[in-house]
Design a protein around this motif. Structure first.
Motif, PDB file in Angstrom:
ATOM      1  N   GLN A 247      18.444 -23.322   2.306  1.00 55.56           N
ATOM      2  CA  GLN A 247      18.438 -24.584   1.578  1.00 55.56           C
ATOM      3  C   GLN A 247      19.085 -24.461   0.200  1.00 55.56           C
ATOM      4  O   GLN A 247      18.912 -23.453  -0.496  1.00 55.56           O
ATOM      5  N   ILE A 248      19.809 -25.515  -0.182  1.00 61.46           N
ATOM      6  CA  ILE A 248      20.393 -25.637  -1.519  1.00 61.46           C
ATOM      7  C   ILE A 248      19.808 -26.884  -2.171  1.00 61.46           C
ATOM      8  O   ILE A 248      19.738 -27.950  -1.550  1.00 61.46           O
ATOM      9  N   THR A 249      19.371 -26.742  -3.418  1.00 64.05           N
ATOM     10  CA  THR A 249      18.932 -27.885  -4.214  1.00 64.05           C
ATOM     11  C   THR A 249      19.535 -27.736  -5.610  1.00 64.05           C
ATOM     12  O   THR A 249      19.898 -26.633  -6.025  1.00 64.05           O
ATOM     13  N   GLY A 250      19.639 -28.836  -6.309  1.00 64.97           N
ATOM     14  CA  GLY A 250      20.158 -28.757  -7.669  1.00 64.97           C
ATOM     15  C   GLY A 250      20.320 -30.121  -8.286  1.00 64.97           C
ATOM     16  O   GLY A 250      19.916 -31.139  -7.729  1.00 64.97           O
ATOM     17  N   ASP A 251      20.899 -30.101  -9.475  1.00 64.73           N
ATOM     18  CA  ASP A 251      21.196 -31.342 -10.154  1.00 64.73           C
ATOM     19  C   ASP A 251      22.543 -31.232 -10.851  1.00 64.73           C
ATOM     20  O   ASP A 251      23.074 -30.144 -11.027  1.00 64.73           O
TER      21      ASP A 251
ATOM     22  N   ASP B  53      20.025 -24.032  -6.889  1.00 66.43           N
ATOM     23  CA  ASP B  53      19.128 -23.010  -6.365  1.00 66.43           C
ATOM     24  C   ASP B  53      19.454 -22.876  -4.880  1.00 66.43           C
ATOM     25  O   ASP B  53      19.425 -23.865  -4.144  1.00 66.43           O
ATOM     26  N   TRP B  54      19.784 -21.666  -4.466  1.00 66.59           N
ATOM     27  CA  TRP B  54      20.092 -21.394  -3.064  1.00 66.59           C
ATOM     28  C   TRP B  54      18.980 -20.522  -2.508  1.00 66.59           C
ATOM     29  O   TRP B  54      19.003 -19.314  -2.641  1.00 66.59           O
ATOM     30  N   SER B  55      17.948 -21.162  -1.975  1.00 68.20           N
ATOM     31  CA  SER B  55      16.764 -20.491  -1.421  1.00 68.20           C
ATOM     32  C   SER B  55      16.213 -19.417  -2.344  1.00 68.20           C
ATOM     33  O   SER B  55      15.990 -18.281  -1.955  1.00 68.20           O
ATOM     34  N   GLY B  56      16.002 -19.786  -3.594  1.00 62.51           N
ATOM     35  CA  GLY B  56      15.413 -18.867  -4.557  1.00 62.51           C
ATOM     36  C   GLY B  56      16.415 -18.130  -5.426  1.00 62.51           C
ATOM     37  O   GLY B  56      16.040 -17.519  -6.422  1.00 62.51           O
ATOM     38  N   THR B  57      17.672 -18.163  -5.083  1.00 61.23           N
ATOM     39  CA  THR B  57      18.711 -17.547  -5.902  1.00 61.23           C
ATOM     40  C   THR B  57      19.284 -18.622  -6.828  1.00 61.23           C
ATOM     41  O   THR B  57      19.836 -19.619  -6.362  1.00 61.23           O
ATOM     42  N   GLN B  58      19.096 -18.419  -8.131  1.00 60.64           N
ATOM     43  CA  GLN B  58      19.599 -19.376  -9.105  1.00 60.64           C
ATOM     44  C   GLN B  58      21.106 -19.222  -9.271  1.00 60.64           C
ATOM     45  O   GLN B  58      21.611 -18.105  -9.434  1.00 60.64           O
TER      46      GLN B  58
END
Length: 117
Positions: free
Chosen positions: A62-66, A79-84
């Motif tokens: 998963q990828i999340t961000g703003d 954030d790529w599964s815990g990797t900033q």
């Protein structure tokens, strides 16, 4: 003169397919609001919302961000599964209505070209 006209006619499609910078937030939002961004090689898929959110996945994670738009650049933190993935402002360029290219460090760094789906 004919050879010049022939040259222009033969190269016009190639010129139309070059990447063009997007420096306006509204123009960027008009593109991303209608598309998912994909890079098939990495099974990477992103949705960038007009309200500043990024969601998706790459290689099954998963990828999340703003994001924000600052001084003509797309600025994001992921954030790529815990990797900033640190904050970075990127040059955005469009190739017709089929591709977007993001280049890190305001156009001075590495690039990634996404298919628009």
């Amino acid at each position: 003169m004919r050879s010049l006209a022939a040259f222009v006619l033969l190269t016009a499609p190639a010129l139309a397919e070059t990447y063009q910078p997007i420096t306006d937030r509204t123009a960027f939002v008009d593109i991303i609001a209608k598309h998912e961004l994909r890079i098939g090689l990495y099974n990477l898929s992103l949705i960038i919302t007009p309200k500043g959110q990024i969601t998706g996945s790459a290689l099954g994670w998963q990828i999340t961000g703003d994001w924000t738009w600052k001084d003509g650049y797309f600025c994001r933190k992921l954030d790529w599964s815990g990797t900033q993935i640190p904050y970075n402002c990127q040059l955005v360029e469009a190739k017709g209505t089929k591709k977007l290219r993001f280049t890190t460090d305001k156009g001075a760094g590495d690039s990634a070209a996404f298919d628009l789906r």
